[in-house]
Design an enzyme around this catalytic site. Structure first.
Site, PDB file in Angstrom:
ATOM      1  N   ARG A  23     -17.006 -23.869 -20.007  1.00 30.73           N
ATOM      2  CA  ARG A  23     -17.353 -25.117 -20.697  1.00 30.73           C
ATOM      3  C   ARG A  23     -17.014 -25.111 -22.189  1.00 30.73           C
ATOM      4  O   ARG A  23     -17.040 -26.130 -22.844  1.00 30.73           O
ATOM      5  CB  ARG A  23     -18.853 -25.410 -20.485  1.00 30.73           C
ATOM      6  N   GLN A  85     -17.739  -5.766 -15.078  1.00 32.83           N
ATOM      7  CA  GLN A  85     -17.787  -6.645 -13.910  1.00 32.83           C
ATOM      8  C   GLN A  85     -16.354  -7.144 -13.705  1.00 32.83           C
ATOM      9  O   GLN A  85     -15.840  -7.905 -14.529  1.00 32.83           O
ATOM     10  CB  GLN A  85     -18.735  -7.827 -14.174  1.00 32.83           C
ATOM     11  N   GLY A  90     -20.879 -14.275 -10.751  1.00 32.27           N
ATOM     12  CA  GLY A  90     -22.221 -14.796 -11.005  1.00 32.27           C
ATOM     13  C   GLY A  90     -23.117 -13.803 -11.721  1.00 32.27           C
ATOM     14  O   GLY A  90     -22.789 -12.613 -11.813  1.00 32.27           O
ATOM     15  N   ASN A 399       2.930  -7.555 -60.379  1.00 32.82           N
ATOM     16  CA  ASN A 399       2.446  -6.290 -59.811  1.00 32.82           C
ATOM     17  C   ASN A 399       3.268  -5.799 -58.634  1.00 32.82           C
ATOM     18  O   ASN A 399       3.066  -4.703 -58.166  1.00 32.82           O
ATOM     19  CB  ASN A 399       0.977  -6.425 -59.397  1.00 32.82           C
TER      20      ASN A 399
HETATM   21  C1  UD1 Z   1     -28.044 -19.262 -16.547  1.00 30.88           C
HETATM   22  C2  UD1 Z   1     -29.112 -19.298 -15.450  1.00 30.88           C
HETATM   23  C3  UD1 Z   1     -30.005 -20.531 -15.648  1.00 30.88           C
HETATM   24  C4  UD1 Z   1     -30.610 -20.494 -17.038  1.00 30.88           C
HETATM   25  C5  UD1 Z   1     -29.531 -20.342 -18.123  1.00 30.88           C
HETATM   26  C6  UD1 Z   1     -30.189 -20.103 -19.449  1.00 30.88           C
HETATM   27  C7  UD1 Z   1     -28.083 -18.277 -13.462  1.00 30.88           C
HETATM   28  C8  UD1 Z   1     -27.491 -18.521 -12.131  1.00 30.88           C
HETATM   29  N1  UD1 Z   1     -28.472 -19.356 -14.153  1.00 30.88           N
HETATM   30  O1  UD1 Z   1     -27.239 -20.400 -16.379  1.00 30.88           O
HETATM   31  O2  UD1 Z   1     -31.016 -20.534 -14.680  1.00 30.88           O
HETATM   32  O3  UD1 Z   1     -31.369 -21.661 -17.255  1.00 30.88           O
HETATM   33  O4  UD1 Z   1     -28.680 -19.228 -17.837  1.00 30.88           O
HETATM   34  O5  UD1 Z   1     -29.258 -20.053 -20.504  1.00 30.88           O
HETATM   35  O6  UD1 Z   1     -28.232 -17.137 -13.865  1.00 30.88           O
HETATM   36  N2  UD1 Z   1     -22.240 -13.894 -16.897  1.00 30.88           N
HETATM   37  C9  UD1 Z   1     -21.654 -12.712 -16.491  1.00 30.88           C
HETATM   38  N3  UD1 Z   1     -20.998 -12.667 -15.312  1.00 30.88           N
HETATM   39  C10 UD1 Z   1     -20.901 -13.726 -14.476  1.00 30.88           C
HETATM   40  C11 UD1 Z   1     -21.514 -14.946 -14.894  1.00 30.88           C
HETATM   41  C12 UD1 Z   1     -22.167 -14.993 -16.093  1.00 30.88           C
HETATM   42  O7  UD1 Z   1     -21.724 -11.713 -17.211  1.00 30.88           O
HETATM   43  O8  UD1 Z   1     -20.296 -13.582 -13.415  1.00 30.88           O
HETATM   44  C13 UD1 Z   1     -22.931 -13.947 -18.185  1.00 30.88           C
HETATM   45  C14 UD1 Z   1     -22.299 -14.954 -19.136  1.00 30.88           C
HETATM   46  O9  UD1 Z   1     -21.317 -14.326 -19.943  1.00 30.88           O
HETATM   47  C15 UD1 Z   1     -23.485 -15.433 -19.969  1.00 30.88           C
HETATM   48  C16 UD1 Z   1     -24.679 -15.245 -19.041  1.00 30.88           C
HETATM   49  O10 UD1 Z   1     -24.263 -14.375 -18.004  1.00 30.88           O
HETATM   50  O11 UD1 Z   1     -23.657 -14.658 -21.132  1.00 30.88           O
HETATM   51  C17 UD1 Z   1     -25.164 -16.560 -18.449  1.00 30.88           C
HETATM   52  O12 UD1 Z   1     -24.106 -17.175 -17.739  1.00 30.88           O
HETATM   53  P1  UD1 Z   1     -23.845 -18.728 -17.788  1.00 30.88           P
HETATM   54  O13 UD1 Z   1     -22.645 -19.015 -16.966  1.00 30.88           O
HETATM   55  O14 UD1 Z   1     -23.867 -19.214 -19.172  1.00 30.88           O
HETATM   56  O15 UD1 Z   1     -25.133 -19.244 -16.985  1.00 30.88           O
HETATM   57  P2  UD1 Z   1     -25.851 -20.640 -17.183  1.00 30.88           P
HETATM   58  O16 UD1 Z   1     -25.103 -21.678 -16.419  1.00 30.88           O
HETATM   59  O17 UD1 Z   1     -26.111 -20.890 -18.605  1.00 30.88           O
HETATM   60 MG    MG Z   2     -25.371 -20.082 -20.311  1.00 32.66          MG
END
Ligand code: UD1
Ligand code: MG
Length: 463
Positions: A23, A85, A90, A399
């Site tokens: 995003r 990872q 996820g 210089n």
């Molecule tokens: C996530 C939560 C949501 C919460 C929100 C708060 C889940 C499924 N959802 O959503 O409930 O309200 O955070 O901010 O967890 N990341 C990885 N590997 C992956 C996916 C993500 O390391 O495969 C890391 C991202 O870099 C990030 C964090 O996990 O730092 C959160 O991921 P993001 O995709 O931002 O989750 P949200 O949609 O914000």
């Molecule tokens: Mg997030």
């Protein structure tokens, strides 16, 4: 409260930072985007390290090398480990990636998100305390938001926590729920990995959700606790640039208000000043509109910083006036100095007490002595200037010979005539004078007057 007491489980911290951040619509990994001049991941790491955990593990994936480099540079020497990872399947899968690093002893695992940068140490301590008090398998940090859109919602039933539902999987009525998952949790490590193994991808995003773990724990009869925090700002997540800008704005407002109310600093237009949260500004200093103060800049008391000026990692003494549109980077300005308008200091340029530089003067890796002046159109590069010396208009220290840089040394009480070219390496002795338009290619003795092209002593010139 200290962690790692004899009878206590050790604390390990896991920071999830492998995602691309779709995003953000960026070629750069989300956690590398700057907030208050530092990457998001740096903010989270700093808070994590302040809790002195046994281990700090960052899950990296997207642009792993760049993320590691940024963290290693910021926390040189700190004990930080990385889990990779390979594919971003996820948040649940991200935690699984760290399983090996976390499996040696049973521990309390605090999970933080690389994109939730404002979380405070105090809140995390409270979360850990609740987790221990409740003897829970998992404790989720939650807040209530006026606009919960985008976050996972906390579904509570009669017996307390029921489940977390992601925005994309939520029903109309679940979307009405104001209490959201902050993405910050405490887990019992063994129970965490036991429940993680049960997580599947049957959801709207086809991902392994970490948010399914608490429900699986509940199903196996474990305790899941909720810690409802009353400062929602701390858990604002950065998922797109609008959120990033909103958080940046929020931090800036807090910083400026604190400087006004506690620091006694005047802001002519607080809305248009951009001040780093780590900057220090002294009492009775006045900041005009459109000023940017970055990094660890320190400004003394009673200074005036005029419009359009940017100071980055600068050190400014007391009673200094920096006039309009100046740029000062990694440089020092002593007490009672005046700078600008439109002056540029960089590469550890230093002005000692009472020195002045004026319009279109650039100083690079140079030192201007006490009460010395360079008022107009001058370049001082790799130069040292003594006390009470006057540098005329249009003077240039030449210089660079096309291969290397050379130094210019100018003594005390010297008068460098307008438009003098000082071809480095060259030394000008105390009390010497150079005539307007001279091109100085050889050292000038103390008290000597030189003129012409190439410059020669006035005495010999008259012969
Ligand atoms: C996530 C939560 C949501 C919460 C929100 C708060 C889940 C499924 N959802 O959503 O409930 O309200 O955070 O901010 O967890 N990341 C990885 N590997 C992956 C996916 C993500 O390391 O495969 C890391 C991202 O870099 C990030 C964090 O996990 O730092 C959160 O991921 P993001 O995709 O931002 O989750 P949200 O949609 O914000
Ligand atoms: Mg997030």
């Amino acid at each position: 409260m200290e962690f790692g007491d004899k009878d206590e489980k050790p604390l390990n911290i896991l920071i999830l930072a492998a995602g691309l951040g779709t995003r953000m619509r960026s070629d750069r990994a989300k956690v590398l985007h700057d907030l208050d001049g530092r990457p998001l991941i740096e903010h989270v790491c700093e808070t994590a390290l302040s809790l002195k955990p046994k281990k700090t593990i960052i899950v990296v994936g997207h642009q792993a090398d760049k993320v590691r480099k940024a963290v290693d540079e910021a926390f040189n020497g700190a004990q930080i480990e990385y889990a990779t990872q390979k594919r971003q399947l996820g948040t649940g899968d991200a935690v699984t990636a760290a399983k090996e690093l976390l499996s040696e002893t049973n521990s309390t695992v605090l999970v933080l998100s690389g994109d939730v940068p404002l979380i405070e140490q105090k809140t995390l301590r409270e979360l850990i305390a609740v987790h221990k008090l409740e003897n829970a398998a998992c404790t989720v940090l939650t807040v209530k938001l006026e606009n919960p859109s985008g976050y996972g919602r906390i579904v509570r039933g009669e017996g307390g926590f029921e489940r977390i539902v992601e925005q994309k999987d939520a029903t109309e009525s679940q979307r009405e729920i104001a209490e959201i998952n902050s993405g910050i949790y405490c887990f019992d490590s063994q129970k965490l990995f036991h429940a993680l193994a049960k997580v599947e991808t049957n959801n709207a995003q086809g991902e392994y959700y970490l948010t399914d773990v608490p429900r699986h724990m509940l199903d196996s009869g474990e305790t899941v606790a909720l810690f409802l925090h009353d400062r929602p700002v701390e858990v604002e997540g950065v998922n797109d640039r609008k959120q990033l800008a909103a958080i940046e704005r929020m931090i800036n407002i807090e910083t400026v208000e604190k400087l006004m109310l506690e620091g006694g600093v005047t802001f002519i237009d607080p809305r248009s000043a951009y001040i780093s949260a780590t900057a220090v500004i002294g009492r009775d200093t006045v900041i005009h509109p459109n000023v940017t103060i970055e990094g660890d800049t320190i400004i003394g008391e009673n200074c005036v910083i005029r419009s359009g000026t940017r100071l980055s990692n600068a050190r400014v003494g007391d009673n200094v006036e920096i006039r309009d549109n100046c740029l000062v980077i990694d440089s020092e300005i002593g007490n009672n100095c005046a700078v600008g308008p439109m002056a540029h200091m960089r590469g550890h340029a230093v002005m000692l007490e009472g020195a002045k530089i004026g319009n279109f003067v650039e100083m690079k890796k140079s030192r201007l002595g006490k009460n010395s002046k360079a008022a107009h159109l001058t370049y001082l590069g790799d130069a040292t200037v003594g006390e009470n010396t006057n540098i005329g208009a249009g003077v240039i220290t030449c210089n660079y010979d096309g291969v290397s840089k050379h130094e210019t040394q100018i003594g005390n009480d010297v008068k460098i005539g307008s438009d003098t070219m000082l071809v480095a390496p060259v030394k000008i002795g105390d009390g010497a004078t150079t005539g307007a338009g001279s091109v100085v290619t050889k050292d000038v003795e103390p008290g000597e007057v030189v003129i012409g092209v190439p410059a020669r002593s006035m005495k010999s010139a008259k012969k």
